[in-house]
Design a protein around this motif. Sequence first.
Motif, short mmCIF file in Angstrom:
data_model
loop_
_atom_site.label_atom_id
_atom_site.label_comp_id
_atom_site.label_asym_id
_atom_site.label_seq_id
_atom_site.Cartn_x
_atom_site.Cartn_y
_atom_site.Cartn_z
N ALA A 140 36.73 48.57 -46.68
CA ALA A 140 37.57 48.36 -45.50
C ALA A 140 38.42 47.10 -45.68
CB ALA A 140 36.70 48.24 -44.25
N ARG A 141 37.81 46.05 -46.19
CA ARG A 141 38.56 44.80 -46.42
C ARG A 141 39.68 45.03 -47.44
NH1 ARG A 141 35.75 39.05 -46.05
NH2 ARG A 141 35.89 39.13 -43.81
N ARG A 142 39.32 45.74 -48.49
CA ARG A 142 40.28 46.03 -49.57
C ARG A 142 41.49 46.77 -49.01
NH1 ARG A 142 36.73 48.64 -53.83
NH2 ARG A 142 35.92 46.56 -54.17
N ASP A 143 41.25 47.70 -48.09
CA ASP A 143 42.32 48.51 -47.52
C ASP A 143 42.90 47.92 -46.24
OD1 ASP A 143 41.91 50.28 -49.57
OD2 ASP A 143 40.78 51.74 -48.39
N ALA A 144 42.49 46.69 -45.90
CA ALA A 144 42.97 46.02 -44.69
C ALA A 144 42.78 46.88 -43.44
CB ALA A 144 44.43 45.59 -44.85
N VAL A 145 41.61 47.47 -43.34
CA VAL A 145 41.25 48.25 -42.15
C VAL A 145 40.46 47.31 -41.23
CG1 VAL A 145 39.97 50.24 -41.27
CG2 VAL A 145 41.12 50.37 -43.48
N PRO A 146 40.97 47.05 -40.02
CA PRO A 146 40.34 46.00 -39.20
C PRO A 146 39.04 46.38 -38.50
CG PRO A 146 42.32 46.83 -38.12
CD PRO A 146 42.25 47.50 -39.45
N TRP A 147 38.77 47.69 -38.36
CA TRP A 147 37.58 48.09 -37.61
C TRP A 147 36.79 49.17 -38.35
CZ3 TRP A 147 36.48 45.15 -33.59
CH2 TRP A 147 37.52 44.47 -32.95
N ILE A 148 35.47 49.00 -38.39
CA ILE A 148 34.57 50.10 -38.75
C ILE A 148 33.94 50.56 -37.44
CG2 ILE A 148 32.49 50.78 -40.00
CD1 ILE A 148 33.14 48.64 -42.08
N THR A 149 33.98 51.85 -37.18
CA THR A 149 33.48 52.37 -35.91
C THR A 149 32.42 53.44 -36.16
OG1 THR A 149 35.13 54.13 -35.70
CG2 THR A 149 35.77 51.96 -34.89
N CYS A 150 31.63 53.69 -35.14
CA CYS A 150 30.59 54.72 -35.22
C CYS A 150 30.03 54.92 -33.81
CB CYS A 150 29.47 54.29 -36.17
SG CYS A 150 28.45 52.94 -35.52
N GLU A 151 29.04 55.79 -33.69
CA GLU A 151 28.31 55.86 -32.43
C GLU A 151 26.84 56.12 -32.74
OE1 GLU A 151 30.12 58.53 -33.43
OE2 GLU A 151 28.45 59.95 -33.57
N PHE A 152 25.99 55.83 -31.77
CA PHE A 152 24.60 56.29 -31.87
C PHE A 152 24.17 56.78 -30.50
CE2 PHE A 152 24.29 51.55 -31.66
CZ PHE A 152 23.71 51.42 -30.40
N GLN A 179 30.62 52.30 -30.91
CA GLN A 179 30.40 50.98 -31.50
C GLN A 179 31.52 50.61 -32.48
OE1 GLN A 179 27.11 49.05 -31.69
NE2 GLN A 179 26.78 50.03 -29.70
N ALA A 180 31.82 49.32 -32.53
CA ALA A 180 32.83 48.85 -33.50
C ALA A 180 32.38 47.54 -34.13
CB ALA A 180 34.18 48.66 -32.81
N LEU A 181 32.77 47.39 -35.37
CA LEU A 181 32.49 46.17 -36.14
C LEU A 181 33.84 45.58 -36.57
CD1 LEU A 181 30.41 44.40 -37.85
CD2 LEU A 181 30.97 45.94 -39.70
N ASP A 182 34.04 44.31 -36.25
CA ASP A 182 35.27 43.61 -36.60
C ASP A 182 35.21 43.25 -38.09
OD1 ASP A 182 37.32 41.80 -36.97
OD2 ASP A 182 37.01 40.80 -35.06
N ARG A 189 22.11 44.85 -36.04
CA ARG A 189 21.79 43.91 -37.11
C ARG A 189 22.99 43.72 -38.05
NH1 ARG A 189 19.01 45.01 -41.84
NH2 ARG A 189 17.50 43.46 -42.55
N LEU A 190 23.80 44.76 -38.21
CA LEU A 190 24.97 44.65 -39.10
C LEU A 190 26.16 43.98 -38.40
CD1 LEU A 190 24.92 48.20 -40.77
CD2 LEU A 190 24.16 46.03 -41.77
N GLY A 191 26.07 43.79 -37.08
CA GLY A 191 27.16 43.12 -36.36
C GLY A 191 28.00 44.02 -35.49
N PHE A 192 27.59 45.27 -35.32
CA PHE A 192 28.32 46.19 -34.43
C PHE A 192 28.09 45.81 -32.98
CE2 PHE A 192 28.38 48.81 -38.19
CZ PHE A 192 29.52 49.59 -38.06
#
Length: 173
Positions: free
Chosen positions: A108-120, A156-159, A135-138
């Motif tokens: 994600a950093r390499r591709d300059a993608v600002p958010w990783i998202t998911c749901e549970f 959920q989103a992770l910056d 625990r991962l920061g989401f």
Amino acid sequence: MSRDATPADFPAILALNEAFVAVLSPLDAARLARLHAQAAWHRVAEVEGRVTAFLLAFREGADYDSPNYRWFAQRYPRFLYVDRVVVAGDAQARGAGTVLYRELHVQARRDAVPWITCEFDLEPPNPASARFHARLGFGEVGGQSLHGGKKTVSLQALDVVAGDTPLAAVDAG
Ligand SMILES: CC(C)(COP(=O)(O)OP(=O)(O)OC[C@H]1O[C@@H](n2cnc3c(N)ncnc32)[C@H](O)[C@@H]1OP(=O)(O)O)[C@@H](O)C(=O)NCCC(=O)NCCS
């Protein structure tokens, strides 16, 4: 370490999905082939020739009908959505899921993608996934009810840009 998933991994991936289908959505070979073709990131972990985990993620712009993917697509211009992550029962809680996310974060950093998202799932609950993602920061950015109210999910989103999340600390080495 993980590697790119290939069609030869599909039987193992389908078996992992089936083992945890209660907290995922169902998958058959045809649907998996379609998702694989749309995926930006599809990786498997392998231990002594056996696939023990997989992670499947999409970027914005994918042709994917999941209501959770659509939720993010309507709100985030650039994101990597983790559609599913599964670690085999006998391999859980040993860091495999974290490794898959660490590699995704680097990408994600390499591709300059600002958010990783998911749901549970909140209802019925999936406390292991909730704890794992926290625990991962989401953090929670929304919620929705699915299947006529039978399921409630936490979106959920992770910056990725923030330097103070657990995964950013790992990237920095
Ligand atoms: C959720 C999942 C992907 C985590 O992967 P993992 O390899 O087991 O997790 P890791 O070893 O990398 O990380 C361990 C952390 O995950 C959480 N965790 C993993 N298994 C857990 C369990 N059985 N109960 C509670 N927390 C658990 C904890 O936060 C743990 O760290 P902690 O004990 O220090 O708090 C994995 O357990 C899994 O595949 N579960 C079934 C399918 C699923 O729920 N997928 C996610 C759908 S949203």
